[in-house]
Design a protein around this motif. Structure first.
Motif, mmCIF file in Angstrom:
data_model
loop_
_atom_site.group_PDB
_atom_site.id
_atom_site.type_symbol
_atom_site.label_atom_id
_atom_site.label_comp_id
_atom_site.label_asym_id
_atom_site.label_seq_id
_atom_site.Cartn_x
_atom_site.Cartn_y
_atom_site.Cartn_z
ATOM 1 N N LYS A 194 23.589 8.702 -12.429
ATOM 2 C CA LYS A 194 24.478 9.791 -13.092
ATOM 3 C C LYS A 194 25.385 10.687 -12.006
ATOM 4 N N THR A 196 27.995 10.845 -8.972
ATOM 5 C CA THR A 196 28.979 10.049 -8.134
ATOM 6 C C THR A 196 29.380 10.859 -6.765
ATOM 7 N N GLN A 206 31.008 16.302 -10.150
ATOM 8 C CA GLN A 206 30.712 17.393 -10.816
ATOM 9 C C GLN A 206 30.932 18.575 -10.104
ATOM 10 N N TYR A 231 33.843 18.335 -19.974
ATOM 11 C CA TYR A 231 33.447 16.660 -19.609
ATOM 12 C C TYR A 231 34.049 16.547 -18.359
ATOM 13 N N TYR A 232 33.385 15.507 -17.633
ATOM 14 C CA TYR A 232 33.881 15.114 -16.218
ATOM 15 C C TYR A 232 34.117 13.528 -16.263
ATOM 16 N N GLY A 233 35.053 13.062 -15.584
ATOM 17 C CA GLY A 233 35.210 11.555 -15.293
ATOM 18 C C GLY A 233 35.827 11.437 -13.790
ATOM 19 N N THR A 234 35.604 10.155 -13.488
ATOM 20 C CA THR A 234 35.702 9.715 -12.280
ATOM 21 C C THR A 234 36.599 8.735 -12.054
ATOM 22 N N GLN A 245 39.869 11.781 -10.518
ATOM 23 C CA GLN A 245 38.890 12.491 -11.110
ATOM 24 C C GLN A 245 39.255 13.570 -11.972
ATOM 25 N N LYS A 316 29.498 16.945 -19.104
ATOM 26 C CA LYS A 316 29.080 15.710 -20.071
ATOM 27 C C LYS A 316 29.900 14.629 -19.251
ATOM 28 N N ALA A 317 29.518 13.316 -19.419
ATOM 29 C CA ALA A 317 30.298 12.264 -18.545
ATOM 30 C C ALA A 317 31.413 12.066 -20.077
#
Length: 319
Positions: A194, A196, A206, A231-234, A245, A316-317
């Motif tokens: 979970k 990165t 994060q 939320y977050y994203g890579t 990101q 949250k992903a």
């Protein structure tokens, strides 16, 4: 005759008083004996509850924290693990892949023992104000039947210790209750897969996203986290910010903050329409900062680190 009767009465009174005194003394002695026996029985039960052959993950974590604190330099002068006694004390244990430990959570010197695969961290829920006299967190890894825990140089000890040795030490020093007290109120969070990492320093997506958001739009970010909507994203999928990101509340383009790290430099992109602009007509703005600047401003003190990590853990992903 009257004198004789009086003497007899006085004698009888003294005999009764002596008898009562003996009874009271006997009773007090018996009560003390029972109390001592109960205390001894309770201690025996507590000791039996900490069995090296069937420790729970929560007990292992609390045991490592206690044992490590008791073996740190200065432990003869300070009771480093005293906060384990706090009312309703508990802890949070996190499990990380060895190669994906967040910045500040694990060792700065990656001296892992051979065959180590994961790192465990434990942090007490409540701490005292006696900063420096208490050690309320640590990290460790387990290989085979030995535990390798944090040393005093922010690394990992080269030699391990068995759980049986730790249990024996806790029992010998009468601190089994500390371990059981914390273990009872401990939660475990598995972070494997979970996290990165953005670079070799261990800063996560994060964490970096939180730092960038605190720089660019802290009120919006904090409200989003509080409402469970951040939320977050890579890897963003397309356009000018492809592979960036990001953090977002999943609304229109103004609900995104995109960022991309290259070494110490961080490129930040946002859409910020002016009062007379529509979202569709607003251009993408680009700014730059450095990881050093973000850390110096938002991740230096313990309180700042706790705040950032708390926010980061709640992101949250995005699916």
């Amino acid at each position: 005759m009257r004198k004789i009767a009086l003497i007899l009465m006085l004698s009888l009174t003294m005999m009764v008083m002596v008898a009562c005194g003996r009874t009271s003394s006997s009773t007090n002695g018996s009560t003390s004996s029972v109390t001592s026996s109960l205390s001894s029985t309770q201690q025996t039960r507590d000791d039996a509850a900490l069995n090296a052959e069937r420790l729970t993950p929560e007990q292992i974590a609390a045991l490592v924290l206690y044992y490590r604190d008791a073996h740190m330099p200065g432990a003869n002068d300070y009771d480093y693990s005293a906060d384990m006694e706090n009312n309703n004390q508990g802890a949070t244990v996190k499990i990380y892949d060895k190669e994906a430990v967040p910045w500040g959570e694990g060792p700065s010197t990656k001296t892992y023992p051979k065959d180590a695969k994961v790192l465990y961290t434990i942090k007490l829920t409540s701490a005292s104000d006696e900063d420096g006299d208490r050690l309320n967190s640590t990290y460790y890894t387990i290989v085979g039947n030995k535990v390798y825990y944090a040393n005093s140089s922010n690394g990992i000890r080269k030699t391990g210790v068995t759980l049986a040795e730790m249990v024996t030490y806790a029992k010998t020093h009468g601190e089994v209750n500390r371990v059981l007290k914390v273990a009872k109120n401990t939660q475990i969070i598995d972070m494997r897969g979970k996290v990165t990492i953005t670079d070799k320093d261990g800063l996560t997506t994060q964490q970096l996203g939180t730092l960038v958001a605190l720089l660019k739009n802290p009120d919006w970010f904090k409200a989003g986290v509080q409402n469970g909507e951040m939320y977050y994203g890579t890897h963003y999928g397309y356009g000018e910010v492809a592979d960036y990101q990001y953090v977002t509340t999943q609304g229109d383009p103004t609900s995104y903050i995109w960022f991309k790290r290259k070494g110490n430099d961080v490129t930040i992109k946002m859409i910020e329409p002016t009062e007379n602009q529509s979202v569709a007509g607003a251009p993408m703005t680009t700014t730059h900062t450095t990881v050093t600047n973000l850390i110096n401003n938002y991740y230096t003190s313990e309180d700042q680190q706790d705040e950032v990590n708390t926010y980061a853990d709640q992101l949250k992903a995005e699916l």
